[in-house]
Design an enzyme around this catalytic site. Structure first.
Site, PDB file in Angstrom:
ATOM      1  N   HIS A 477      24.560  35.895  42.215  1.00 41.26           N
ATOM      2  CA  HIS A 477      25.509  36.583  41.340  1.00 41.26           C
ATOM      3  C   HIS A 477      25.650  35.986  39.945  1.00 41.26           C
ATOM      4  O   HIS A 477      26.111  36.659  39.024  1.00 41.26           O
ATOM      5  CB  HIS A 477      26.889  36.606  42.010  1.00 41.26           C
ATOM      6  CG  HIS A 477      27.722  37.787  41.640  1.00 41.26           C
ATOM      7  ND1 HIS A 477      27.679  38.392  40.406  1.00 41.26           N
ATOM      8  CD2 HIS A 477      28.637  38.493  42.354  1.00 41.26           C
ATOM      9  CE1 HIS A 477      28.522  39.408  40.375  1.00 41.26           C
ATOM     10  NE2 HIS A 477      29.104  39.495  41.535  1.00 41.26           N
ATOM     11  N   TYR A 593      42.128  43.378  43.404  1.00 40.20           N
ATOM     12  CA  TYR A 593      41.104  43.187  42.372  1.00 40.20           C
ATOM     13  C   TYR A 593      40.151  44.376  42.397  1.00 40.20           C
ATOM     14  O   TYR A 593      39.576  44.699  43.431  1.00 40.20           O
ATOM     15  CB  TYR A 593      40.332  41.900  42.674  1.00 40.20           C
ATOM     16  CG  TYR A 593      39.260  41.501  41.677  1.00 40.20           C
ATOM     17  CD1 TYR A 593      39.443  40.406  40.861  1.00 40.20           C
ATOM     18  CD2 TYR A 593      38.050  42.191  41.581  1.00 40.20           C
ATOM     19  CE1 TYR A 593      38.460  40.004  39.963  1.00 40.20           C
ATOM     20  CE2 TYR A 593      37.070  41.808  40.697  1.00 40.20           C
ATOM     21  CZ  TYR A 593      37.275  40.709  39.885  1.00 40.20           C
ATOM     22  OH  TYR A 593      36.298  40.321  38.992  1.00 40.20           O
ATOM     23  N   THR A 606      32.379  41.539  33.087  1.00 39.29           N
ATOM     24  CA  THR A 606      33.367  42.307  33.849  1.00 39.29           C
ATOM     25  C   THR A 606      34.788  41.961  33.416  1.00 39.29           C
ATOM     26  O   THR A 606      35.032  40.968  32.736  1.00 39.29           O
ATOM     27  CB  THR A 606      33.247  42.024  35.365  1.00 39.29           C
ATOM     28  OG1 THR A 606      33.485  40.621  35.596  1.00 39.29           O
ATOM     29  CG2 THR A 606      31.887  42.413  35.889  1.00 39.29           C
TER      30      THR A 606
END
Length: 793
Positions: A477, A593, A606
């Site tokens: 990630h 979230y 993001t």
């Protein structure tokens, strides 16, 4: 190994009168073709770099400006207002430069300067236009005149046929919100989650921070926003990902699934051959910058920076922090099968291996019956275990330095870490099968963690191939977010199914080349002590994997089409359904979230949308209140959906809450400033973490024509020990796929149960609109009956 392979073509024979050197014509030919290809690649990269560098202008426009200036010399006009003459005087008066030559050079220099001026003027004008975000706050289908004018100007200045990186210099910087606005929005977000006393305490901490420490921290953050291209992204990568010391398997890495209903071929080697070849095509276009940039509304460009590190990238472990290593144009692939690591070269004769050639190579690996070397079987578990020191554990970074810093171990590890990507040929079939219960659950767990030792979790991504022809991807990630890997995967699946194809027997198309060298086994000398470290990492990882409670759920009752007919956002609809499901599952509301992208800004990644709003809470309570009417519930739903949409839009346009507070916290730590407010904010648990997987290239596959060729999206592990992780993808008009994760160790959660709550919440909300539509249909019918009664009377 490539050098060793080519060296076979050179044969030396030692004789009394000297050395007889025989050259293999085939090898010489391959060397020649490789060199030609390398120079072609450099030339194409240079050309595309120039095109992107001068965009939205073009090299031909420079020639036009030069010609105009040169022509003005002959008709005795001076559009430069004397500047050409000034440049002529500055030029050195060398003996070989005539007056006419100096005039031509002066005109060319002025034309070039004028051309560059217009390029920067266009860029900064486009950047100013792209800083306008009013269009995103307008109702769907209702575009104001000012937005129409703005959109026309953006289209006019965007040029034609932009390359992937053409807009990078024109993207605006992410703005730093004001502290007052961020704190106000933060307090609004936690109001429904705190009782009166808790909220008062948080409000006091927030105002103390604003009055005492915030101004100083904000000044440094604004300074960084002026200097850096993005004030968030580098710190986000470093502190959220690379400095994280817990295992990245499950906790960080995510996965993407194959097509849901279609398997193009059931031959494992053939499917892997086509998919790998499609990835190489994608990589070639990526390296040349030839992909079309992603654009909202087909016009507003998104940042492409994250795509640069998709291939040839590895997260290297460090004692305190990892680093992301990105290399250029690596020509090999590492394949893992039944505990063995193979190095496979992806080029021959200066070109990519063809799908049929890749199939041959993969089949050779599948047919190989050799045994793993001592310690080799579970070696990759080192990338799945702890990255910090715990009792009886050695972190991956220390093990790497101690056992893999020299000899064959270093050579083999370097081969893995420098590979284009990692391919795992699994020996157990997986994939969605409607005839088998929980097949999607098993498929997801296989992609997310596998056996904990058959994925190299540090690689930018691991491609996973199953013996039934199914595929999937496990993605690290830190280097990028899910839409980046998703963009590549959409291209690969479409290329595999609709461009490359298979023979009737399921093999890759094309001739089979038996002359390719066999894939080479990587060699290891793993000591007993190192094998114990590997086993410890494996046991740590296995404990994490066994704790993942996963449930995949296909919602087919209705989809995007019907939700849009209700005049509401599909994402807002699903988020409110998740709030209703969460409350029914847990009996309380929680901090939620939802991931939103900020790629309309340079180097954007993001932002967080805090989906549990006061309006959402009011709607959920009305749904559970038997005394509330459906009219009241629907009104509350519309209000909550509008609030959610507005928050999502604010997050996309740089007015989010969490990244700003995160960066203020980082600055406070640099200065050694203790802030109880920031500490409390950053320690709050996200018990419901959600994300939508976007479809980005709808032009690749016509779903109306090929309704079975739909992707299943992807998912991630649970963020909180006692919470849920939910990923969803809205495919076509009538399908929404949910990926739900939690932990078995939590007595309060159950992923399958949560999936049932989502299903009921979705249908319950849809029922409100059905009642409203029925009422609208009944009222005109009554009106017609009354009119008919009047006529008869």
């Amino acid at each position: 190994m490539a050098e060793a392979h080519q060296a076979v073509g050179f044969q030396f024979t030692v004789r009394p009168d000297g050395v007889d050197l025989k050259l293999s014509q085939e090898v010489i030919k391959n060397i020649y073709l490789s060199g030609v290809t390398a120079w072609k690649k450099r030339a194409i990269r240079f050309k595309n770099g120039v095109l992107a560098g001068v965009y939205p202008a073009s090299p031909s426009s420079w020639l036009i400006v030069v010609i105009v200036m040169m022509s003005s010399l002959y008709i005795h006009l001076d559009p430069s207002l004397g500047m050409i003459d000034t440049i002529k005087e500055i030029l050195p008066h060398s003996g070989y430069l005539s007056v006419q030559t100096r005039a031509v050079l002066s005109a060319m220099l002025f034309a070039t300067g004028l051309w560059l001026f217009f390029i920067y003027l266009l860029r900064y004008t486009l950047k100013a236009l792209l800083s306008y975000h009013g269009w995103i706050f307008e109702s769907h289908g209702k575009m104001s005149t000012s937005t129409k004018v703005w959109l026309s100007l953006v289209k006019m200045l965007s040029g034609r046929r932009p390359l992937l990186y053409s807009f990078q210099a024109s993207l605006p910087r992410l703005p730093v919100p004001s502290v007052d606005e961020t704190i106000q929005r933060y307090l609004q977000s936690v109001r429904p989650l705190l009782d009166g006393a808790q909220y008062k305490q948080m409000e006091t901490l927030a105002y103390e921070f604003k009055e005492s420490k915030a101004a100083r921290l904000q000044r440094y953050l604004i300074l960084k926003s002026w200097w850096a291209t993005n004030y968030v992204s580098d710190w986000w990568e470093e502190y959220i990902y690379l400095r994280g010391r817990s295992p990245i398997m499950v906790n960080s890495n995510f996965y993407i699934m194959d097509l849901l209903y279609v398997t193009p071929t059931h031959r494992q080697a053939a499917r892997a051959g086509n998919v790998v070849h499609a990835m190489l095509q994608y990589r070639r276009k990526l390296e040349r910058g030839e992909h079309a940039p992603l654009r909202a509304l087909g016009t507003v460009p998104m940042c492409s920076t994250q795509m640069e590190r998709m291939f040839n990238t590895t997260r290297l472990p460090g004692v305190e922090t990892d680093i992301v290593q990105h290399l250029m144009d690596r020509k090999h692939l590492i394949v893992y099968h039944k505990g063995r690591f193979f190095q496979l070269w992806l080029y021959t004769g200066g070109r990519h291996l063809l799908p049929s050639e890749l199939e041959t190579q993969f089949q050779r690996i599948l047919n190989d019956t050799s045994e793993p070397q001592p310690g080799e079987l579970k070696l990759a578990a080192l990338t799945a275990g702890n990255r910090h020191v715990q009792t009886h554990s050695v972190p991956w970074a220390r093990a790497r330095m101690k056992y893999f810093s020299q000899g064959v171990n270093k050579m083999s590890l370097d081969a893995i870490e420098s590979a284009a990507f990692f391919l795992a040929l699994d020996d157990e079939p997986e994939g969605y099968d409607p005839a088998k219960a929980k097949s999607l659950d098993s498929y997801a767990k296989s992609l997310l963690h596998g056996r904990c030792y058959d994925r190299w979790f540090d690689k930018s991504f691991t491609l996973i191939s199953y013996p039934n022809g199914k595929m999937g991807v496990n993605v690290e990630h830190s280097w990028a977010d899910a839409p980046i890997a998703g963009h590549m995967w959409e291209y690969v699946l479409a290329t595999d199914c609709f461009h490359l194809g298979y023979t009737e027997e399921g093999h890759c198309k094309g001739d089979v080349n038996r002359g390719l060298p066999f894939p080479a086994r990587l060699q290891w000398q793993i000591q007993k002590e190192c094998q114990e470290v590997i086993e410890t990492s494996y046991l740590t990882a296995k404990q994490i994997a066994d704790d993942v409670d996963f449930h995949g759920y296909l919602f087919t009752e209705f989809g995007k089409g019907q939700i849009k007919r209700c005049r509401t956002s599909p994402d807002a609809f699903i988020q409110l359904a998740l709030q209703l499901a969460q409350f029914r599952d847990q009996g309380v509301f929680c901090l939620t979230y939802e991931s939103s992208m900020t790629r309309m800004f340079r180097d954007g990644r993001t932002e967080t949308v805090r989906s549990c709003t006061s309006e959402a809470v009011a709607f959920v309570r009305a749904m559970e209140d038997k005394s509330a009417t459906n009219v009241q519930r629907l009104a509350l739903f519309r209000k909550a959906a509008e609030t959610h949409q507005n928050m999502y839009r604010m997050a996309m346009t740089g007015s989010g809450i969490d990244r700003h507070l995160f960066c203020l916290y980082i600055v406070s730590k640099y200065f050694g400033i203790d802030s109880p407010f920031l500490t409390k904010v950053l320690s709050e648990p996200w018990r419901l973490s959600t994300s939508q997987t976007p479809q980005q290239q709808l032009n690749l596959v016509d779903i109306n024509k090929f309704p079975k060729y739909v992707g299943a999206g992807g998912g991630f592990g649970p963020v909180a020990d006692d919470g849920y992780g939910v990923s969803y993808i809205i495919v076509g008009e009538n399908l929404i796929t949910f990926h739900i994760s939690s932990k078995f160790s939590s007595s309060n959660t159950d992923s399958c149960r949560f999936g049932q709550h989502i299903q009921k919440a979705m249908t319950d909300i849809q029922a409100l609109f059905k009642l409203e539509n029925n009422k609208k249909e009944v009222e005109p019918a009554k009106h017609v009956q009354l009119e008919n009664g009047k006529k008869h009377s």
